[in-house]
Write a protein that holds these residues in place. Structure first.
Motif, PDB file in Angstrom:
ATOM      1  N   ILE A  78       0.824  -1.198   0.000  1.00 16.33           N
ATOM      2  CA  ILE A  78       0.000   0.000   0.000  1.00 16.33           C
ATOM      3  C   ILE A  78       0.866   1.259   0.000  1.00 16.33           C
ATOM      4  O   ILE A  78       1.933   1.292   0.608  1.00 16.33           O
ATOM      5  CB  ILE A  78      -0.958   0.031   1.216  1.00 16.33           C
ATOM      6  CG1 ILE A  78      -1.883   1.276   1.165  1.00 16.33           C
ATOM      7  CG2 ILE A  78      -0.181  -0.005   2.531  1.00 16.33           C
ATOM      8  CD1 ILE A  78      -2.998   1.262   2.193  1.00 16.33           C
ATOM      9  N   SER A  79       0.386   2.253  -0.728  1.00 15.45           N
ATOM     10  CA  SER A  79       0.923   3.615  -0.632  1.00 15.45           C
ATOM     11  C   SER A  79      -0.248   4.481  -0.193  1.00 15.45           C
ATOM     12  O   SER A  79      -1.269   4.552  -0.891  1.00 15.45           O
ATOM     13  CB  SER A  79       1.447   4.100  -1.989  1.00 15.45           C
ATOM     14  OG  SER A  79       1.616   5.514  -1.962  1.00 15.45           O
ATOM     15  N   SER A  80      -0.115   5.118   0.958  1.00 13.40           N
ATOM     16  CA  SER A  80      -1.218   5.910   1.508  1.00 13.40           C
ATOM     17  C   SER A  80      -0.784   7.355   1.692  1.00 13.40           C
ATOM     18  O   SER A  80       0.125   7.647   2.470  1.00 13.40           O
ATOM     19  CB  SER A  80      -1.668   5.321   2.853  1.00 13.40           C
ATOM     20  OG  SER A  80      -2.713   6.090   3.415  1.00 13.40           O
ATOM     21  N   LEU A  81      -1.438   8.244   0.945  1.00  8.42           N
ATOM     22  CA  LEU A  81      -1.179   9.675   1.084  1.00  8.42           C
ATOM     23  C   LEU A  81      -2.187  10.230   2.080  1.00  8.42           C
ATOM     24  O   LEU A  81      -3.391  10.197   1.838  1.00  8.42           O
ATOM     25  CB  LEU A  81      -1.330  10.379  -0.262  1.00  8.42           C
ATOM     26  CG  LEU A  81      -1.012  11.882  -0.261  1.00  8.42           C
ATOM     27  CD1 LEU A  81       0.440  12.128   0.118  1.00  8.42           C
ATOM     28  CD2 LEU A  81      -1.316  12.487  -1.625  1.00  8.42           C
ATOM     29  N   LEU A 133      -1.471  -3.990  -5.222  1.00 10.95           N
ATOM     30  CA  LEU A 133      -1.041  -2.709  -4.673  1.00 10.95           C
ATOM     31  C   LEU A 133      -2.255  -1.806  -4.493  1.00 10.95           C
ATOM     32  O   LEU A 133      -3.071  -1.661  -5.406  1.00 10.95           O
ATOM     33  CB  LEU A 133      -0.033  -2.026  -5.608  1.00 10.95           C
ATOM     34  CG  LEU A 133       0.381  -0.593  -5.258  1.00 10.95           C
ATOM     35  CD1 LEU A 133       1.056  -0.538  -3.888  1.00 10.95           C
ATOM     36  CD2 LEU A 133       1.285  -0.016  -6.341  1.00 10.95           C
ATOM     37  N   ILE A 134      -2.379  -1.228  -3.311  1.00  9.73           N
ATOM     38  CA  ILE A 134      -3.442  -0.263  -3.024  1.00  9.73           C
ATOM     39  C   ILE A 134      -2.809   1.127  -2.974  1.00  9.73           C
ATOM     40  O   ILE A 134      -1.811   1.334  -2.283  1.00  9.73           O
ATOM     41  CB  ILE A 134      -4.130  -0.567  -1.683  1.00  9.73           C
ATOM     42  CG1 ILE A 134      -4.863  -1.918  -1.745  1.00  9.73           C
ATOM     43  CG2 ILE A 134      -5.112   0.545  -1.308  1.00  9.73           C
ATOM     44  CD1 ILE A 134      -5.383  -2.394  -0.399  1.00  9.73           C
ATOM     45  N   ILE A 135      -3.390   2.052  -3.714  1.00  7.39           N
ATOM     46  CA  ILE A 135      -2.973   3.453  -3.641  1.00  7.39           C
ATOM     47  C   ILE A 135      -4.124   4.219  -3.000  1.00  7.39           C
ATOM     48  O   ILE A 135      -5.205   4.326  -3.594  1.00  7.39           O
ATOM     49  CB  ILE A 135      -2.656   4.037  -5.032  1.00  7.39           C
ATOM     50  CG1 ILE A 135      -1.612   3.178  -5.753  1.00  7.39           C
ATOM     51  CG2 ILE A 135      -2.171   5.482  -4.901  1.00  7.39           C
ATOM     52  CD1 ILE A 135      -1.344   3.623  -7.187  1.00  7.39           C
ATOM     53  N   LYS A 136      -3.889   4.727  -1.798  1.00  9.02           N
ATOM     54  CA  LYS A 136      -4.964   5.416  -1.079  1.00  9.02           C
ATOM     55  C   LYS A 136      -4.647   6.899  -0.919  1.00  9.02           C
ATOM     56  O   LYS A 136      -3.556   7.260  -0.478  1.00  9.02           O
ATOM     57  CB  LYS A 136      -5.185   4.779   0.299  1.00  9.02           C
ATOM     58  CG  LYS A 136      -6.445   5.298   0.996  1.00  9.02           C
ATOM     59  CD  LYS A 136      -6.772   4.506   2.255  1.00  9.02           C
ATOM     60  CE  LYS A 136      -6.111   5.083   3.472  1.00  9.02           C
ATOM     61  NZ  LYS A 136      -6.701   4.584   4.737  1.00  9.02           N
ATOM     62  N   THR A 137      -5.599   7.734  -1.299  1.00  4.61           N
ATOM     63  CA  THR A 137      -5.468   9.177  -1.091  1.00  4.61           C
ATOM     64  C   THR A 137      -6.753   9.660  -0.432  1.00  4.61           C
ATOM     65  O   THR A 137      -7.834   9.546  -1.012  1.00  4.61           O
ATOM     66  CB  THR A 137      -5.257   9.930  -2.421  1.00  4.61           C
ATOM     67  OG1 THR A 137      -6.397   9.745  -3.270  1.00  4.61           O
ATOM     68  CG2 THR A 137      -4.020   9.445  -3.134  1.00  4.61           C
ATOM     69  N   MET A 190      -4.832  13.891  -5.662  1.00  7.56           N
ATOM     70  CA  MET A 190      -5.086  12.461  -5.858  1.00  7.56           C
ATOM     71  C   MET A 190      -4.443  11.957  -7.144  1.00  7.56           C
ATOM     72  O   MET A 190      -3.696  10.964  -7.134  1.00  7.56           O
ATOM     73  CB  MET A 190      -6.594  12.226  -5.893  1.00  7.56           C
ATOM     74  CG  MET A 190      -7.022  10.813  -6.251  1.00  7.56           C
ATOM     75  SD  MET A 190      -8.809  10.720  -6.537  1.00  7.56           S
ATOM     76  CE  MET A 190      -8.956  11.608  -8.103  1.00  7.56           C
ATOM     77  N   VAL A 191      -4.730  12.624  -8.245  1.00  3.73           N
ATOM     78  CA  VAL A 191      -4.196  12.187  -9.535  1.00  3.73           C
ATOM     79  C   VAL A 191      -2.677  12.277  -9.547  1.00  3.73           C
ATOM     80  O   VAL A 191      -1.985  11.380 -10.062  1.00  3.73           O
ATOM     81  CB  VAL A 191      -4.807  13.021 -10.684  1.00  3.73           C
ATOM     82  CG1 VAL A 191      -4.117  12.691 -12.002  1.00  3.73           C
ATOM     83  CG2 VAL A 191      -6.307  12.753 -10.796  1.00  3.73           C
TER      84      VAL A 191
END
Length: 429
Positions: A78-81, A133-137, A190-191
């Motif tokens: 995961i990448s979490s912003l 892979l989870i990309i969370k914003t 986000m983008v």
């Protein structure tokens, strides 16, 4: 399935001697975005409460490792912003585990909370034997009409009612400037972050195989509260059509995300707000017909899924069933205790401290007695075991809510598989 692959892969397939690295399945990537309930306030301290309910106890088994601690996923990263309101924030990344919910101090370091991402990732890992892979914003307090406003919707324009109201307050120019600066800010954040991760996947997921490529497999949207309460943008005077504009904005959001990420058939799951649950009397407080408005807003959130252009690729998932009425009942009693405390803290006509003569010790003793008459020991114990931070807007900080929501979002994608167009697999050449 359409796949853009390295020519070397084709040669190896033909010869029947694919190396393990090249034969690895493509990386499935899911994007999760929204506001505070996507960030997640599910306290790790409330995990045991999940096991108290036979219906959710199996989820707890999936969430804990053999050592009884939160499980660390083998194949989900995961990448979490995560930033404070109106701030880009910082990124935390690594193997998916508990701790990628709200981060109160340093957004790059784990804290004691989960959001929907945890059970979402665990559920997906069970269904797919390749890497994920989870990309969370997500940011608290953001709306769709301004903060996440999609570019295709054009600028935010104050309606006549707002213009009159802010002009009377002498703030019209100030508000217009603020809205102009804020419009689309979080959409761009986000983008930008998604593109950053996609541009260097190995930075987040070190074992990524460029030859196997990746698939943009889905997008989860879980937001809504700040639009729901914004009766200036969505005035009551519109009646049954009060939140129709939200539906239009969400539909445009889906179109623009697909365009900006070059994924024209990207599947979407919309988590429909579950605050107030099933509207059981006594489990929430009604303010200005908020129960009526909540029913309208839920319909508006779900509306894009019924549009012909999104048929089979957008699904609305209700989260109301995961809100616990038992906690709502207790909260209403807690609010009575808090109101009594405020009355005792100052001279209040009709209260036990009307003349202001009570000492702090006497006020505490009175309030403790008042609480014991309203709340049973069992209710007090349940509140301590099942809740953490955030109150009713954040489902009482219950990990039980976030776990069930995450699982439901994942299952919605699994049900869509096969009903949407081919997913494009991309590789780096």
């Amino acid at each position: 399935m359409i796949r853009i692959t390295n020519l070397l892969v084709v040669v190896y397939v033909t010869l029947g001697c694919i190396s393990p690295a090249i034969a690895e399945k493509p990386l499935k990537i899911y994007i999760m975005a929204g506001q505070s309930n996507m960030v997640g306030t599910g306290g790790i301290s409330t995990f045991d409460h999940i096991g108290d309910d036979p219906a959710t106890a199996p989820l707890l088994d999936k969430m804990l490792g053999p050592d009884g601690k939160p499980r660390i996923c083998d194949r989900v990263w995961i990448s979490s912003l995560n930033g404070k309101m109106n701030q880009y924030g910082g990124e935390g990344f690594g193997r998916l585990t508990a701790g990628y919910g709200v981060r109160r101090e340093d957004p790059t370091k784990p804290d004691d909370f989960i959001g929907p991402e945890y059970l979402f990732g665990i559920t997906m890992e069970e269904s797919y034997d390749g890497p994920i892979l989870i990309i969370k914003t997500a940011w608290g307090g953001q709306n769709l009409c301004v903060d996440y406003r999609p570019p295709g919707a054009g600028p935010y324009v104050l309606n006549d009612q707002q213009v009159e109201m802010y002009r009377e307050r002498g703030k019209l120019d100030q508000i217009r400037t603020q809205r102009k600066e804020a419009t689309g800010r979080n959409y761009r954040y986000m983008v930008e972050h998604v593109r950053k991760v996609l541009g260097d996947i190995k930075r987040v997921y070190p074992d990524y195989d460029p030859d196997a490529g990746y698939e943009l497999s889905g997008f989860v949207w879980f937001q809504g509260w700040n639009d729901f309460v914004d009766t200036a943008t969505y005035p009551d005077s519109r009646g049954e059509k009060q939140y129709n504009e939200y539906s239009e904005l969400l539909a445009q959001f889906i179109r623009d995300v697909r365009k900006d990420l070059d994924a024209p058939e990207l599947p979407f799951v919309v988590g429909v707000i579950g605050v107030y649950g099933d509207f059981t009397p006594g489990t929430f407080r009604v303010v200005n017909q908020s129960d009526r408005r909540m029913k309208l807003f839920r319909k508006a959130m779900a509306a894009p899924a019924a549009m012909e252009e999104f048929k089979g690729s957008v699904v609305a998932v209700p989260t109301a069933p995961f809100r616990e009425n038992s906690l709502g009942f207790i909260e209403q009693k807690q609010q009575q205790v808090q109101a009594m405390g405020r009355q005792l803290a100052k001279k209040h006509p009709g209260s036990a401290n009307a003349d202001g003569s009570m000492t702090p010790e006497q006020r505490k003793a009175y309030l403790d007695d008042y609480r014991s008459k309203l709340l049973t020991p069992e209710e007090i114990a349940l509140w301590a075991r099942a809740t953490s931070i955030g109150g009713f807007v954040h489902y009482y900080g219950s990990a039980k809510f976030h776990a069930q929501a995450g699982k439901a979002f994942a299952e919605a994608f699994l049900e869509m598989e096969g009903s949407v167009g081919d997913t494009e697999t991309r590789s780096e050449e």
